[in-house]
Design an enzyme around this catalytic site. Sequence first.
Site, mmCIF file in Angstrom:
data_model
loop_
_atom_site.group_PDB
_atom_site.id
_atom_site.type_symbol
_atom_site.label_atom_id
_atom_site.label_comp_id
_atom_site.label_asym_id
_atom_site.label_seq_id
_atom_site.Cartn_x
_atom_site.Cartn_y
_atom_site.Cartn_z
ATOM 1 N N GLU A 205 -6.177 7.424 -0.989
ATOM 2 C CA GLU A 205 -6.134 6.209 -0.170
ATOM 3 C C GLU A 205 -6.760 5.025 -0.903
ATOM 4 O O GLU A 205 -6.227 3.912 -0.878
ATOM 5 C CB GLU A 205 -6.855 6.438 1.166
ATOM 6 C CG GLU A 205 -6.065 7.261 2.163
ATOM 7 C CD GLU A 205 -4.690 6.685 2.459
ATOM 8 O OE1 GLU A 205 -4.566 5.454 2.652
ATOM 9 O OE2 GLU A 205 -3.737 7.472 2.479
ATOM 10 N N HIS B 67 0.844 -1.204 0.000
ATOM 11 C CA HIS B 67 0.000 0.000 0.000
ATOM 12 C C HIS B 67 0.877 1.251 0.000
ATOM 13 O O HIS B 67 0.627 2.198 -0.764
ATOM 14 C CB HIS B 67 -0.903 -0.027 1.239
ATOM 15 C CG HIS B 67 -1.611 1.274 1.515
ATOM 16 N ND1 HIS B 67 -2.926 1.496 1.146
ATOM 17 C CD2 HIS B 67 -1.188 2.413 2.129
ATOM 18 C CE1 HIS B 67 -3.276 2.720 1.519
ATOM 19 N NE2 HIS B 67 -2.241 3.286 2.119
ATOM 20 N N GLU B 68 1.893 1.267 0.853
ATOM 21 C CA GLU B 68 2.776 2.436 0.919
ATOM 22 C C GLU B 68 3.552 2.614 -0.380
ATOM 23 O O GLU B 68 3.759 3.741 -0.837
ATOM 24 C CB GLU B 68 3.727 2.316 2.117
ATOM 25 C CG GLU B 68 3.047 2.228 3.466
ATOM 26 C CD GLU B 68 2.062 3.368 3.719
ATOM 27 O OE1 GLU B 68 2.227 4.454 3.114
ATOM 28 O OE2 GLU B 68 1.123 3.188 4.509
ATOM 29 N N HIS C 208 1.414 4.326 -2.829
ATOM 30 C CA HIS C 208 1.472 5.784 -2.691
ATOM 31 C C HIS C 208 2.678 6.350 -3.440
ATOM 32 O O HIS C 208 2.589 7.389 -4.098
ATOM 33 C CB HIS C 208 1.576 6.177 -1.212
ATOM 34 C CG HIS C 208 0.264 6.237 -0.501
ATOM 35 N ND1 HIS C 208 -0.818 6.955 -0.962
ATOM 36 C CD2 HIS C 208 -0.134 5.681 0.682
ATOM 37 C CE1 HIS C 208 -1.828 6.839 -0.115
ATOM 38 N NE2 HIS C 208 -1.445 6.077 0.896
#
Length: 315
Positions: A198, A130-131, A134
């Site tokens: 997100e 997930h990071e 980003h």
Amino acid sequence: MNGLKTLMLLSALTALFMVLGYAFGGAGGAALALLVAAGMNLFTFWNADKIVLRMHHAREVDGRTEPEFYGLVQQLAERAGLPMPKVYMIDSPHPNAFATGRNPENAAVAATTGLLSMLNRDEIAGVMAHELGHVRNRDTLIMTMVATIAGAISMLANFGLFFRNGDGRGFGFAGILAVLVAPFAAMIVQMAISRTREYGADRAGGEISGNPRALASALRKIASGAERIPNPVAERNPAAAQLYIVPAHVSQLFSTHPATESRIAALEQMAAGMGVLPEVALPSTMPRNGCRSALFPHDRPVPRRSSALDPHNRH
């Protein structure tokens, strides 16, 4: 589409800052506000990652000091087609993670020891994917710019309320209205941008890790832990909440993140579309570091060592 929406919202935020400048000093004030916004973003572009990491007392790790965690991030970065980011750990029982950096070539990812102790390997992989999502989507720069401008709007509005004339004629009714409304409008725009990014990072995390359900499971655990375990950094600096994969102790109405339940539902739907079966619960006594991962079935077993990823080494 998300990129266009973000650009429009970021433009709206900058325009709002200029409106405040106009309320104070007319056309000259608006131009000055634009220059100030540009200067702040330039400073943020070069220094935001250092500020954020120093704020959390993060320590950089590598393949020698934390081989399992570092190796996991390395594998995920390769899957994502990204340069290897710098990897940091934060000595805190609060479970959370974030990414920072102005571009993929200068990115950093960080996780707390509390998160690494709470989750299993597949869940940690989902969080770090997930990071990295980003990073790949360049959200780290966008969100830092948004936070900088939104913070400047609030500061300028407070300045205006404090220094206006007592009879309110210092910059007129329209100016007073702008000062009162601007911080709330900036917060709404910031939340809209953050929530869009997100969902995008969740989708990217599911794709990179190949297991959206592991990320969904991680979100459940992090949300529960983040509510119970205090985060002194976020308490001192509320703006830091937007950095984390799950913010803590924030009303959903004013949260920079979508509802965790909505994110989990989207990930479950994504997993079903990918044909990812629900995970079979493993015995709680099964060691994590000495067995193969469901996410990386071809990994060789990692010898047990004292590590933040070791369930027997609680922090």
